[in-house]
Design a protein around this motif. Structure first.
Motif, PDB file in Angstrom:
ATOM      1  N   GLY A  24       0.698  -1.081  -0.140  1.00 31.43           N
ATOM      2  CA  GLY A  24       0.060   0.116  -0.037  1.00 31.43           C
ATOM      3  C   GLY A  24       0.810   1.301  -0.063  1.00 31.43           C
ATOM      4  N   ALA A  25       1.949   1.279   0.632  1.00 29.92           N
ATOM      5  CA  ALA A  25       3.030   2.236   0.719  1.00 29.92           C
ATOM      6  C   ALA A  25       3.514   2.699  -0.593  1.00 29.92           C
ATOM      7  N   LEU A  26       3.972   1.524  -1.344  1.00 27.66           N
ATOM      8  CA  LEU A  26       4.295   1.488  -2.671  1.00 27.66           C
ATOM      9  C   LEU A  26       3.347   1.962  -3.750  1.00 27.66           C
ATOM     10  N   LEU A  27       2.105   1.782  -3.414  1.00 22.74           N
ATOM     11  CA  LEU A  27       0.820   2.315  -4.282  1.00 22.74           C
ATOM     12  C   LEU A  27       0.843   3.722  -3.984  1.00 22.74           C
ATOM     13  N   LEU A  28       0.957   4.130  -2.691  1.00 18.45           N
ATOM     14  CA  LEU A  28       0.821   5.615  -2.249  1.00 18.45           C
ATOM     15  C   LEU A  28       1.939   6.526  -3.058  1.00 18.45           C
ATOM     16  N   ILE A  29       3.158   6.031  -3.210  1.00 21.64           N
ATOM     17  CA  ILE A  29       4.235   6.616  -3.684  1.00 21.64           C
ATOM     18  C   ILE A  29       3.878   6.787  -5.259  1.00 21.64           C
ATOM     19  N   ALA A  30       3.303   5.743  -5.917  1.00 24.90           N
ATOM     20  CA  ALA A  30       3.281   5.748  -7.346  1.00 24.90           C
ATOM     21  C   ALA A  30       2.130   6.597  -7.814  1.00 24.90           C
ATOM     22  N   SER A  31       1.267   6.993  -6.695  1.00 23.74           N
ATOM     23  CA  SER A  31      -0.006   7.536  -6.936  1.00 23.74           C
ATOM     24  C   SER A  31       0.389   9.278  -6.864  1.00 23.74           C
ATOM     25  N   LEU A  32       1.561   9.576  -6.079  1.00 26.38           N
ATOM     26  CA  LEU A  32       2.007  10.976  -5.844  1.00 26.38           C
ATOM     27  C   LEU A  32       2.066  11.810  -7.130  1.00 26.38           C
ATOM     28  N   ARG A  33       2.197  11.118  -8.443  1.00 28.15           N
ATOM     29  CA  ARG A  33       2.536  11.950  -9.467  1.00 28.15           C
ATOM     30  C   ARG A  33       1.390  11.491 -10.557  1.00 28.15           C
ATOM     31  N   ASP A  35      -0.970  12.903 -11.383  1.00 31.27           N
ATOM     32  CA  ASP A  35      -1.584  14.128 -12.122  1.00 31.27           C
ATOM     33  C   ASP A  35      -0.366  14.481 -13.405  1.00 31.27           C
ATOM     34  N   GLN A  36       0.693  13.600 -13.384  1.00 30.54           N
ATOM     35  CA  GLN A  36       1.747  13.794 -14.371  1.00 30.54           C
ATOM     36  C   GLN A  36       1.228  12.965 -15.673  1.00 30.54           C
ATOM     37  N   PHE A  37       0.462  11.971 -15.538  1.00 27.15           N
ATOM     38  CA  PHE A  37       0.409  11.034 -16.509  1.00 27.15           C
ATOM     39  C   PHE A  37      -0.501  11.826 -17.606  1.00 27.15           C
ATOM     40  N   PHE A 210      10.467  21.809 -22.041  1.00 29.31           N
ATOM     41  CA  PHE A 210       9.696  21.571 -23.299  1.00 29.31           C
ATOM     42  C   PHE A 210       8.338  20.758 -23.207  1.00 29.31           C
ATOM     43  N   ILE A 211       8.196  19.631 -22.133  1.00 24.65           N
ATOM     44  CA  ILE A 211       7.389  18.996 -21.904  1.00 24.65           C
ATOM     45  C   ILE A 211       5.945  19.784 -21.259  1.00 24.65           C
ATOM     46  N   GLU A 212       6.630  20.572 -20.310  1.00 32.05           N
ATOM     47  CA  GLU A 212       5.763  21.424 -19.654  1.00 32.05           C
ATOM     48  C   GLU A 212       5.099  22.514 -20.563  1.00 32.05           C
ATOM     49  N   PHE A 213       5.922  23.111 -21.252  1.00 32.51           N
ATOM     50  CA  PHE A 213       5.316  24.041 -22.333  1.00 32.51           C
ATOM     51  C   PHE A 213       4.369  23.537 -23.263  1.00 32.51           C
ATOM     52  N   THR A 214       4.791  22.317 -23.847  1.00 33.06           N
ATOM     53  CA  THR A 214       3.842  21.644 -24.687  1.00 33.06           C
ATOM     54  C   THR A 214       2.609  21.431 -24.289  1.00 33.06           C
ATOM     55  N   GLU A 215       2.555  20.704 -22.943  1.00 29.98           N
ATOM     56  CA  GLU A 215       1.527  20.504 -22.265  1.00 29.98           C
ATOM     57  C   GLU A 215       0.738  21.670 -21.859  1.00 29.98           C
ATOM     58  N   TRP A 306       5.691   9.073 -12.914  1.00 34.46           N
ATOM     59  CA  TRP A 306       7.060   9.471 -12.539  1.00 34.46           C
ATOM     60  C   TRP A 306       8.058   9.743 -13.524  1.00 34.46           C
ATOM     61  N   ALA A 307       8.059   8.769 -14.531  1.00 31.09           N
ATOM     62  CA  ALA A 307       9.117   8.800 -15.581  1.00 31.09           C
ATOM     63  C   ALA A 307       8.635   9.790 -16.726  1.00 31.09           C
ATOM     64  N   GLN A 308       7.541  10.363 -16.417  1.00 35.32           N
ATOM     65  CA  GLN A 308       6.905  11.337 -17.562  1.00 35.32           C
ATOM     66  C   GLN A 308       7.047  10.806 -18.908  1.00 35.32           C
ATOM     67  N   TRP A 309       6.710   9.637 -18.949  1.00 35.89           N
ATOM     68  CA  TRP A 309       6.533   8.849 -20.087  1.00 35.89           C
ATOM     69  C   TRP A 309       5.125   8.904 -20.770  1.00 35.89           C
TER      70      TRP A 309
END
Length: 828
Positions: A24-33, A35-37, A210-215, A306-309
């Motif tokens: 569950g802690a791992l899932l929590l860490i995974a969910s922190l970003r 919004d970057q998906f 560039f990613i942020e500007f494009t988004e 997380w990887a901004q993939w």
């Protein structure tokens, strides 16, 4: 297996709560970003990894001051367009669109120069230009001027003068190109190994910027398109209106994909759960697979965030595929657990769970590895989104396997299911029927498989890699209807540019005297005089460009063609209908007013770079559209028939980039599918340690993959950026059933050494698990047919068909070959 038994007995079974808390802690860490998906349907997501077509495309746009960053509003009023009321309504719509914050300008029949006046000549063109907006031009005069102008018909107005277009320009900020240029320069340095540590760090910073500007730009453009649609809706009661253009196509593709990821992702999951509930009829066997599937998708999406993939059109179905793979693993464990539970109902639930895990981890591991090999073939495509898709599925399968053999037992240790008395009565006669059929009609199975193989080969030879963007959308969607309107009335949809570079004369000749001969190149048609003129505006060159224009315009796949020849036709009209002579041609650049150069000159001629551009719109609705054949035909004609050198001719634009991607997919996937099967053959040799078993195991996989691709060939469904991945998906699915069946057959055969009896037992045990898996997935993915995105519909249909063919092959051809070849030795 002693270490594995120790792993479960010491870590998982005694401490399931701790395991789940840590997870569950791992899932929590995974969910922190989360919004970057993000989703990416930009031009970069449709080009090859090392393809320079995108850079050429941008370079051509910069040189010729053109852009495809605009929306097209097609407008067919209920009343007469060329009337005071009709033009006033058009002006009202245009003004509302032009007032939007991110719209830089609009082009329409209201503001373009009419170039129609009795007093208009080359000498007076600067003072006699009129527009509907600025001058008192009657509707009939405006209509005549627009239809008689070579530039506007099939571009801004239909030939019947019923439909017009408003071009809504959405300029890309210069900041975008600055970041892009710096990122590409730094990336080239890093790839060549010449970058310093500081430059490598700078690349990461610039890439992120560039990613942020494009988004941000993408979100802003989406809002603009939404506002444009809102304005159009208020006029639809008085006109037939459609929205088109490259930005709108991109926005709608992302919208459809997002809808499919959310709505249909949830819908598929619900269908899967309902099927599980009907099959197993215990809430634990619904909850546990649901959690395992959800955890797998959650972790992979978290990692991508997380990887901004980014997820692209090609990889957007990875969620559905992860559901398939995780569900397949859990169903096999559930069926095996219930079998052990039925055979020894008095056993402790922990012992039953241990036996299940130890019995199934080996075939499931084999399944995961071989499926990874199948999806790994995508990494050789040369297209970044396809490569990413291959890696996403590799990571996802690894996560699915680990969750299945760590979280699944932890959940069952907390929620041990009671003995189900219905295990035996739940047996479906479907698999028993296949066993009897295979036993009594073995020759029919072999002959039928051979016939099917022949049909597959014929179907494979009928496959094409052509497709039109319009084929991605249902006929009921606005984007589909808009493309038809633009193609039929306004000259075509997809842009293609043909750029011709002037041939430089040798230095010794260039310095010669242009008037050394008796022929004056300014006023006469001098043979060879053009080699002395450092300009495009000579009689010989313009005549040659005119022939290129006529050829491109004659092609059935092309709609509107614009070039300097269009400008010369306009100037000829101004000149009283007489073509310009050599002297008049020489003074064209100075004769065209400055405010008309961006319309008549710079989009077609770049004197600075010695290039001429032909702007072409491809008819997406053309039934005979074959992009590669069209591009080859154009290049061949220009080089062989018209005498241009190959390096003088450049083809670019969205048409070229999309075609390059399709052709690369064909080369890397279809032509190399034999290599994929060879890799799986090697895997089978390692797993089964028998060349007989490896060859037998390949047969149903070849039939399953060939059936799907062959069916596409027979139905005339072209391979495109999404359906091309069906080959790898089918191989991955078929391999799963093959491995599980062979592994179980080997285990069961050791009991009595009877091939036929073993086959019947396998059909009743592992065959049931295969049937449940296939039924669940086919049922779940049937909901995808409700999508508005045609590739998603095809994905759902062909995934279901692949599951069905894999199941049939594993329950008929595979056991028949095992009984026939006897790879496990002679019967006892």
């Amino acid at each position: 297996m002693s270490w594995l038994r120790s792993f479960y007995d010491r870590l998982i079974f005694p401490r399931p709560v701790l395991v789940l808390l840590l997870f569950g802690a791992l899932l929590l860490i995974a969910s922190l970003r989360l919004d970057q998906f993000r989703l990416d349907a930009s031009a970069e997501s449709l080009v090859l990894e090392d393809d320079r077509s995108l850079e050429q495309y941008r370079e051509v746009n910069r040189r010729f001051t053109t852009s495809d960053d605009f929306l097209v509003v097609t407008y067919t009023p209920d009343q007469e367009l060329f009337s005071n009321e009709g033009l006033a309504l058009l002006a009202s719509l245009r003004d509302e669109l032009a007032a939007l914050e991110n719209v830089s300008s609009t082009n329409s029949i209201l503001n373009v120069p009419l170039l129609h006046s009795p007093d208009l000549t080359l000498d007076t063109v600067n003072s006699e230009i009129k527009t509907i907006d600025e001058d008192d031009v009657t509707p009939d005069t405006a209509k005549k001027a627009l239809l008689n102008n070579p530039l506007y018909p099939n571009l801004l107005i239909s030939e019947d003068a019923r439909t017009t277009a408003i071009q809504v320009n959405l300029p890309t900020p210069e900041r975008y190109f600055e970041l892009l240029r710096e990122r590409n320069e730094l990336r080239d340095k890093v790839q060549s190994g010449q970058a310093s540590a500081e430059e490598q760090q700078r690349l990461e910073t610039v890439s992120q910027a560039f990613i942020e500007f494009t988004e941000a730009q993408g979100e802003e453009r989406d809002r603009t398109i939404k506002r444009v649609r809102g304005i159009l809706d208020s006029y639809r009661d008085r006109a037939e209106i459609y929205l088109g253009g490259v930005p709108m196509i991109v926005a709608d593709m992302i919208r459809f994909i997002q809808n499919d990821l959310s709505t249909f992702g949830v819908g598929v999951l619900i269908f899967l759960l309902l099927t599980l509930a009907i099959i197993f009829r215990q809430w634990r066997w619904v909850l546990v697979p649901l959690l395992c599937c959800s955890f797998t998708v959650w972790l992979v999406i978290g990692y991508l965030s997380w990887a901004q993939w980014p997820v692209t059109v090609i990889s957007s179905n990875f969620v559905s595929l992860l559901l398939i793979m995780t569900l397949s693993l859990t169903i096999h464990l559930i069926v095996r657990y219930r079998e052990f539970q039925h055979d020894d109902p008095e056993a402790e639930s922990r012992d039953t769970l241990r036996h299940t895990l130890l019995a199934m981890i080996k075939p499931c591991f084999y399944m995961a590895i071989t499926t990874i090999v199948a999806f790994g073939s995508l990494t050789f495509s040369g297209i970044r989104p396809v490569i990413d898709f291959g890696w996403m599925m590799t990571i996802g399968l690894t996560v699915a396997f680990l969750i299945t053999f760590i979280i699944f037992p932890a959940l069952l240790a907390l929620l041990p299911p009671p003995v189900d008395d219905r295990v035996r009565s739940n047996r479906i006669p479907f698999t028993d029927w296949f066993a009897r059929f295979t036993e009594h009609y073995g020759k029919t199975v072999l002959v039928g498989s051979a016939i099917l193989a022949v049909l597959c080969v014929i179907g494979l030879n009928r496959l094409t890699v052509e497709n039109s963007f319009i084929d991605y959308f249902k006929s009921s969607t606005e984007i589909h209807q808009g493309m038809i309107t633009i193609d039929d009335r306004l000259g075509g949809t997809t842009p293609l540019d043909v750029v011709i570079t002037d041939e430089k004369p040798p230095e010794s000749e260039a310095g010669g005297d242009p008037f050394a001969s008796d022929c004056d190149p300014f006023v006469e048609d001098c043979e060879g005089a053009e080699e002395y003129r450092d300009t495009w505006f000579t009689y010989q060159k313009m005549d040659r460009l005119g022939k290129v224009h006529d050829y491109l315009d004659s092609l059935p796949e092309t709609g509107k063609v614009m070039s300097i020849d269009t400008t010369l036709d306009i100037l000829a009209q101004v000149n009283g209908g007489e073509p310009l002579n050599a002297l008049e041609l020489a003074f064209v650049p100075s004769a065209v007013p400055d405010d008309l150069k961006d319309i008549l000159l710079t989009p077609y001629i770049s004197e600075e770079h010695d290039q001429a551009r032909f702007s072409i719109r491809i008819l997406e609705t053309s039934p005979d559209l074959r992009r590669q054949a069209l591009l080859d035909r154009i290049r061949t004609h220009l080089t062989e028939e018209m005498g241009f050198e190959d390096d003088q001719v450049k083809l670019t634009g969205m048409t070229v980039m999309y075609n390059n991607m399709l052709q690369s997919l064909f080369d890397s996937q279809i032509k190399t599918i034999g290599i994929v099967f060879l890799a799986i053959m090697v895997m089978f040799l390692i797993l089964f340690r028998s060349i007989k078993l490896a060859l037998i195991g390949m047969a149903p996989n070849l039939i399953a993959a060939g059936s799907v691709l062959g069916l596409m060939g027979w139905l005339g469904i072209p391979l495109d950026m999404m359906t091309i991945t069906v080959a790898a998906i089918t191989v991955g699915i078929a391999v799963d059933d093959t491995i599980h069946y062979i592994h179980r057959f080997k285990t069961e055969f050791e009991k009595d050494g009877d091939y036929l009896a073993t086959m019947h037992r396998c059909h009743r045990s592992i065959g049931q698990a295969m049937f449940f898996t296939s039924l669940t997935i086919i049922t779940g993915f049937s909901i995808l047919v409700l999508s508005n995105f045609i590739p998603t519909i095809y994905f759902g249909l062909f995934t279901g068909f692949a599951m069905f063919m894999a199941l049939v092959g594993a329950l008929t051809l595979l056991p028949r070959l095992i009984v026939l070849v006897k790879p496990f030795g002679a019967e006892l």
